[in-house]
Design an enzyme around this catalytic site. Sequence first.
Site, mmCIF file in Angstrom:
data_model
loop_
_atom_site.group_PDB
_atom_site.id
_atom_site.type_symbol
_atom_site.label_atom_id
_atom_site.label_comp_id
_atom_site.label_asym_id
_atom_site.label_seq_id
_atom_site.Cartn_x
_atom_site.Cartn_y
_atom_site.Cartn_z
ATOM 1 N N HIS A 1 7.308 10.088 -29.244
ATOM 2 C CA HIS A 1 6.081 10.926 -28.715
ATOM 3 C C HIS A 1 6.842 12.484 -29.043
ATOM 4 C CE1 HIS A 1 3.483 12.332 -25.596
ATOM 5 N NE2 HIS A 1 5.077 13.016 -24.713
ATOM 6 N N LYS B 1 3.048 11.014 -10.919
ATOM 7 C CA LYS B 1 1.720 10.182 -11.826
ATOM 8 C C LYS B 1 2.864 9.188 -12.117
ATOM 9 C CE LYS B 1 -1.281 12.969 -14.603
ATOM 10 N NZ LYS B 1 -1.398 13.996 -15.989
ATOM 11 N N ASN C 1 -0.296 19.670 -20.638
ATOM 12 C CA ASN C 1 -0.518 18.523 -21.883
ATOM 13 C C ASN C 1 -0.559 19.399 -23.035
ATOM 14 O OD1 ASN C 1 -1.262 15.962 -20.891
ATOM 15 N ND2 ASN C 1 -2.982 16.973 -19.340
ATOM 16 N N HIS D 1 -0.749 13.244 -29.959
ATOM 17 C CA HIS D 1 -1.698 11.884 -29.591
ATOM 18 C C HIS D 1 -1.547 11.340 -30.159
ATOM 19 C CE1 HIS D 1 -2.898 8.634 -26.964
ATOM 20 N NE2 HIS D 1 -1.785 8.270 -26.839
ATOM 21 N N GLU E 1 9.451 18.586 -25.752
ATOM 22 C CA GLU E 1 8.919 18.616 -24.287
ATOM 23 C C GLU E 1 9.524 20.200 -22.806
ATOM 24 O OE1 GLU E 1 6.287 16.808 -22.994
ATOM 25 O OE2 GLU E 1 6.209 15.176 -23.511
ATOM 26 N N GLU F 1 -4.410 17.258 -11.346
ATOM 27 C CA GLU F 1 -5.149 17.704 -12.514
ATOM 28 C C GLU F 1 -6.623 17.693 -11.948
ATOM 29 O OE1 GLU F 1 -2.729 16.003 -16.157
ATOM 30 O OE2 GLU F 1 -4.409 16.727 -16.460
ATOM 31 N N LYS G 1 7.643 22.682 -13.259
ATOM 32 C CA LYS G 1 7.240 21.320 -13.261
ATOM 33 C C LYS G 1 7.045 21.613 -12.099
ATOM 34 C CE LYS G 1 5.308 17.003 -14.220
ATOM 35 N NZ LYS G 1 5.500 15.767 -15.312
ATOM 36 N N ARG H 1 -2.902 21.615 -14.071
ATOM 37 C CA ARG H 1 -2.046 20.836 -14.643
ATOM 38 C C ARG H 1 -1.994 20.593 -16.232
ATOM 39 N NH1 ARG H 1 0.996 15.631 -11.315
ATOM 40 N NH2 ARG H 1 2.481 14.851 -12.823
ATOM 41 N N HIS I 1 -0.486 17.744 -26.992
ATOM 42 C CA HIS I 1 -0.527 16.314 -26.669
ATOM 43 C C HIS I 1 -2.036 15.649 -27.062
ATOM 44 C CE1 HIS I 1 2.445 16.799 -23.479
ATOM 45 N NE2 HIS I 1 3.228 15.557 -23.772
ATOM 46 N N ARG J 1 1.000 -1.245 0.112
ATOM 47 C CA ARG J 1 -0.240 0.150 0.012
ATOM 48 C C ARG J 1 1.502 0.974 -0.092
ATOM 49 N NH1 ARG J 1 -2.555 -3.265 3.555
ATOM 50 N NH2 ARG J 1 -4.025 -4.435 2.617
HETATM 51 N N1 LIG Z 1 4.605 10.408 -15.234
HETATM 52 C C1 LIG Z 1 5.182 11.707 -16.070
HETATM 53 O O1 LIG Z 1 4.514 12.860 -15.604
HETATM 54 C C2 LIG Z 1 5.221 11.447 -17.492
HETATM 55 C C3 LIG Z 1 5.454 12.509 -18.340
HETATM 56 C C4 LIG Z 1 5.810 12.629 -19.401
HETATM 57 C C5 LIG Z 1 6.011 11.087 -20.018
HETATM 58 N N2 LIG Z 1 5.875 9.695 -19.411
HETATM 59 C C6 LIG Z 1 5.863 8.719 -19.943
HETATM 60 O O2 LIG Z 1 7.581 8.526 -19.865
HETATM 61 C C7 LIG Z 1 7.328 7.438 -21.197
HETATM 62 C C8 LIG Z 1 8.308 7.975 -22.109
HETATM 63 O O3 LIG Z 1 9.889 8.332 -21.471
HETATM 64 P P1 LIG Z 1 11.209 8.132 -22.337
HETATM 65 O O4 LIG Z 1 11.322 9.213 -23.653
HETATM 66 O O5 LIG Z 1 12.444 7.903 -21.264
HETATM 67 O O6 LIG Z 1 11.714 6.394 -22.746
HETATM 68 P P2 LIG Z 1 12.341 5.438 -22.240
HETATM 69 O O7 LIG Z 1 11.644 5.270 -20.919
HETATM 70 O O8 LIG Z 1 11.415 4.690 -22.972
HETATM 71 O O9 LIG Z 1 13.582 5.091 -22.512
HETATM 72 C C9 LIG Z 1 13.609 6.231 -23.888
HETATM 73 C C10 LIG Z 1 14.783 5.076 -24.959
HETATM 74 O O10 LIG Z 1 16.463 5.315 -24.060
HETATM 75 C C11 LIG Z 1 16.929 4.616 -23.675
HETATM 76 N N3 LIG Z 1 17.788 5.146 -22.795
HETATM 77 C C12 LIG Z 1 16.836 5.466 -21.353
HETATM 78 N N4 LIG Z 1 18.393 5.984 -20.739
HETATM 79 C C13 LIG Z 1 19.081 6.169 -21.483
HETATM 80 C C14 LIG Z 1 20.344 6.184 -21.660
HETATM 81 N N5 LIG Z 1 21.608 7.448 -20.552
HETATM 82 N N6 LIG Z 1 21.891 6.401 -22.521
HETATM 83 C C15 LIG Z 1 21.112 5.893 -23.419
HETATM 84 N N7 LIG Z 1 20.160 4.930 -23.763
HETATM 85 C C16 LIG Z 1 18.852 4.918 -22.578
HETATM 86 C C17 LIG Z 1 15.884 3.738 -22.960
HETATM 87 O O11 LIG Z 1 16.233 2.221 -22.699
HETATM 88 C C18 LIG Z 1 14.465 3.536 -24.355
HETATM 89 O O12 LIG Z 1 15.132 2.718 -25.067
HETATM 90 C C19 LIG Z 1 6.379 7.277 -21.829
HETATM 91 O O13 LIG Z 1 5.889 5.955 -21.016
HETATM 92 C C20 LIG Z 1 5.444 8.417 -20.673
HETATM 93 O O14 LIG Z 1 3.980 8.200 -20.836
HETATM 94 C C21 LIG Z 1 5.353 10.432 -17.791
HETATM 95 ZN ZN LIG Z 2 5.175 13.904 -23.353
#
Ligand SMILES: NC(=O)c1ccc[n+]([C@@H]2O[C@H](COP(=O)([O-])OP(=O)(O)OC[C@H]3O[C@@H](n4cnc5c(N)ncnc54)[C@H](O)[C@@H]3O)[C@@H](O)[C@H]2O)c1
Ligand SMILES: [Zn+2]
Length: 346
Positions: free
Chosen positions: A249, A126, A230, A237, A168, A222, A212, A226, A233, A104
């Site tokens: 993305h 999030k 988006n 999206h 972003e 949100e 942020k 917040r 997006h 939990r």
């Molecule tokens: N929680 C939130 O508020 C929030 C906000 C925006 C996005 N997200 C989420 O984040 C995700 C996207 O994140 P992302 O773009 O980091 O994607 P990801 O985590 O898939 O990383 C992108 C790629 O980079 C590789 N990688 C990571 N670190 C590396 C490094 N230092 N050197 C080389 N390769 C590396 C990973 O293995 C992957 O192949 C989505 O799922 C999205 O929904 C969440």
């Molecule tokens: Zn985004």
Amino acid sequence: MEQVKCNTASASYDIIIASGAWQKCKDFSGRKLLVRDGNVKNPGIEADGEIVLTPGEQYKTFSAVESICRKAAQMHLNRKDRFIALGGGVTGDLTGFAAAIYMRGINFIQIPTTLLAMVDASVGGKTAADLPEGKNLIGAFHQPDAVLIDPEFLTTLSFTDLTCGLAEVVKTAVILDGKFFDKLEQLGASLVETPDFAVRYPELIKRCCELKSMVVASDEKENGLRAILNYGHTFGHAVEQLSDFTIPHGVGVAIGMTVAGTLAADLGMWKNNDASRQLELLKKLRLSTAIPRRFTPEQILEVMRSDKKNDASGIRLVLPDGIGSARVVSGVQERAMISALEKCYD
Ligand SMILES: NC(=O)c1ccc[n+]([C@@H]2O[C@H](COP(=O)([O-])OP(=O)(O)OC[C@H]3O[C@@H](n4cnc5c(N)ncnc54)[C@H](O)[C@@H]3O)[C@@H](O)[C@H]2O)c1
Ligand SMILES: [Zn+2]
């Protein structure tokens, strides 16, 4: 070292930006389970156990969350212990979700390793996993204990992942900080051509984390402000989904901001010149900004109509009303959206 405080209604924590920031893990008590992205090397974080996640959005599943929780159970971790997420947004979201539900709720530390995770995903609490029916459909709000950002991780990041993170960054500037946008314009192409991760990026990451944190502090769950995060997006999206997520993305967001910016100019909410400045900056950062011809405006709208963020008055959009300011708008005529979309093909 740069430091930002994130104060939300449910928690308050430090975001530290420094070379070797991950070493601060030592300052946290309890036993630790390191959850590591398979593409990221452990720089020397000491943990009592480790689980390696298969990289990729397609593995952002409930079953990955279950394996993190099972590993924790096998280690007999309790609520005084901690998870550490080492990876991009996928790893951070999955680890945070597992931390929200294991016993939990257990503490966790974010060590983001992609630019997108450093400037956006790791801050704000999030957490999520995807379902076959849609992205991020399950999750929880659960704030980390700390966010430790070491920009050195960026040196191994792919060019595409770097530019996607920058999309972003541009988003954050357009909706919240005009001066920051000016700064990005000055830096322009140098951010991708001669990226200086040790000097230039920490400042940029810090500003995004500050902005942020400010938004999350005023609206953790949100219910209002917040939602402006988006920006870009909704259109973005839809394009990503139509491409079966072969369009990354960040590129979706760049295209989405271009359409939203065009629409805002059409509606007289911001100047044509503002829309052009945004477009030029995205291009300098080598982001695609045009909608691929194979997707029609009608197909894009069809996807947008089923967006979970819509309300009774129809599709909700975040539109800029200046460089550094944006608001949520509903009730925009679909005709106006189609006309803006039509202007954004290559
Ligand atoms: N929680 C939130 O508020 C929030 C906000 C925006 C996005 N997200 C989420 O984040 C995700 C996207 O994140 P992302 O773009 O980091 O994607 P990801 O985590 O898939 O990383 C992108 C790629 O980079 C590789 N990688 C990571 N670190 C590396 C490094 N230092 N050197 C080389 N390769 C590396 C990973 O293995 C992957 O192949 C989505 O799922 C999205 O929904 C969440
Ligand atoms: Zn985004």
